[in-house]
Design a protein around this motif. Structure first.
Motif, mmCIF file in Angstrom:
data_model
loop_
_atom_site.group_PDB
_atom_site.id
_atom_site.type_symbol
_atom_site.label_atom_id
_atom_site.label_comp_id
_atom_site.label_asym_id
_atom_site.label_seq_id
_atom_site.Cartn_x
_atom_site.Cartn_y
_atom_site.Cartn_z
ATOM 1 N N LYS A 297 4.967 5.670 4.730
ATOM 2 C CA LYS A 297 5.850 4.662 4.159
ATOM 3 C C LYS A 297 5.048 3.551 3.488
ATOM 4 O O LYS A 297 3.843 3.397 3.715
ATOM 5 C CB LYS A 297 6.735 4.078 5.258
ATOM 6 N N ASN B 38 1.308 -6.097 3.275
ATOM 7 C CA ASN B 38 0.389 -7.016 3.951
ATOM 8 C C ASN B 38 0.213 -8.259 3.097
ATOM 9 O O ASN B 38 0.529 -8.269 1.898
ATOM 10 C CB ASN B 38 -0.978 -6.353 4.158
ATOM 11 N N GLU C 190 0.849 -1.177 0.000
ATOM 12 C CA GLU C 190 0.000 0.000 0.000
ATOM 13 C C GLU C 190 0.891 1.236 0.000
ATOM 14 O O GLU C 190 1.749 1.394 0.869
ATOM 15 C CB GLU C 190 -0.924 0.025 1.214
ATOM 16 N N ARG D 279 3.491 0.146 3.017
ATOM 17 C CA ARG D 279 3.043 -0.894 3.946
ATOM 18 C C ARG D 279 2.837 -2.192 3.170
ATOM 19 O O ARG D 279 2.212 -2.183 2.101
ATOM 20 C CB ARG D 279 1.752 -0.488 4.643
#
Length: 396
Positions: A308, A312, A303, A310
């Motif tokens: 910053k 997942n 993302e 991210r």
């Protein structure tokens, strides 16, 4: 399958007493075209024997009942309600079931609703008939190097354009580039309006799918040490492997993805909270502004927003649902659902009093669903909507 068995299953469904095995059996009947006539005739005879106080006579409407029968997770308990968030379920319907529904038409919910629940009188849908709202379809606008445009909505197979010797050909609903004889590099742009999607193959063999309200700008022939394209909206790539020539995708706000040979999806819509890069196969390097770039592994999603990058674990089936002809609304808020419907059906979504109801959805629906059936599904999920031409107004 005999009629008595079908009658028994329908009666058990109405009483909410189906076992798991019986539930699967009933779903199978709805999905089997060979049983459609028998199911229809059985229902018809049962409806004729049924007295419905307060109901006008007429044909039954299967909308709510069918959505319940075809819901694969119908028996499971609903997710827990947290923070006063309402949870709704929308469900996908198979083509066979849709055909069966089309044969029956207007209101069996009053018969097939749970016996201890009366129909709601507070949930109403006010509809001003639109000019013509249909599900999205294949189509796009191709902008050539000289800025002339070609509509691909109804174009037939064959040569679409010659770009400095590069052949642009439409083959079975997809655009294919052959740059072997290109004398010079030309830049083309494909854009899909709201309510359209399209597929093309670039000159290096990279395959590209565009969701609604998306675009890609690319050369008709790649040359040099890198292969560069620019996109907006949502685009899925299957990049041709060329180790000596990395494939670079540029997005808004200085974000980019660099790959060698891989499959990945990019969601860059400006009305989403972040740019999302999801890797299915291979390896990609994600860069965002001055932040340190990150290499993704298959199954991961990056993302990219104002903070910053991210990373997942991705829900791959949900990410790729659009390409597979499905809306996957599992865990989606009403605003996310409305953004997707707005792009696909080309409608403007407005919230009365600027209030977005706090509702979470689950389940899946076909992107081929007719708009009026989509509205009914929302209504059954207790979302209050009003349609004014192409404006869909959500009421608190």
């Amino acid at each position: 399958m005999d009629q008595e068995r079908i009658k028994y299953l329908l009666q058990q469904f109405r009483k909410q007493q189906l076992t798991a095995a019986e539930d699967q059996e009933l779903q199978t009947l709805f999905n089997d075209e060979t049983s459609a006539d028998l199911v229809r005739s059985t229902l018809g005879s049962m409806m004729q024997q049924l007295s419905m106080p307060g109901q006008a006579s007429g044909q039954p409407d299967w909308e709510a009942m069918s959505e319940q029968i075809l819901a694969t997770d119908r028996i499971a308990s609903n997710p827990p309600v947290k923070n006063n968030t309402k949870y709704r379920r929308l469900f996908i319907r198979t083509a066979a079931a849709a055909a069966l529904l089309a044969c029956i038409s207007t209101a069996a919910w009053f018969w097939f609703r749970p016996a201890d629940k009366a129909p709601s009188s507070t949930i109403a849908m006010e509809v001003i008939p639109p000019a013509s709202i249909r599900p999205g379809m294949n189509g796009a606008i191709l902008t050539l190097d000289d800025n002339s445009q070609v509509s691909l909505d109804s174009a037939g197979n064959g040569l679409i354009a010659d770009q400095q010797g590069a052949k642009v050909v439409l083959q079975n609903g997809a655009l294919v580039y052959d740059g072997k004889e290109a004398k010079a590099i030309a830049w083309n742009r494909m854009s899909t309006p709201r309510g359209r999607q399209f597929h093309l193959t670039l000159s290096d063999g990279t395959r590209v799918w565009l969701n609604a309200a998306s675009s890609i700008r690319y050369p008709t022939r790649f040359q040099g040490k890198t292969r560069k394209v620019e996109i907006s909206g949502e685009v899925y790539f299957e990049v041709a492997n060329q180790a000596s020539s990395p494939f670079i995708v540029s997005m808004r706000n200085g974000n980019s993805v660099e790959v060698l040979g891989t499959s990945f999806n990019l969601n860059t819509y400006e009305d989403e909270s972040a740019i999302r890069a999801t890797l299915l196969e291979g390896s990609v390097r994600v860069a965002s502004g001055n932040f340190k770039s990150i290499v993704l592994e298959p199954g991961q999603q990056a993302e990219m927003g104002t903070e910053k990058i991210r990373v997942n674990n991705a829900d791959i089936p949900k990410v790729m649902a659009w390409k597979n002809g499905v809306f996957d609304f599992e865990g989606a808020g009403l605003d996310e659902v409305m953004r997707q419907l707005s792009r696909w059906y080309d409608v403007e979504v407005l919230y009365e009093k600027n209030i977005v109801p706090n509702i979470k959805f689950g389940g899946k629906m076909s992107r081929n669903m007719q708009f009026e059936n989509m509205l009914k599904a929302l209504e059954m999920s207790k979302v209050k909507v009003k349609l004014d031409n192409r404006k869909l107004i959500i009421q608190p």
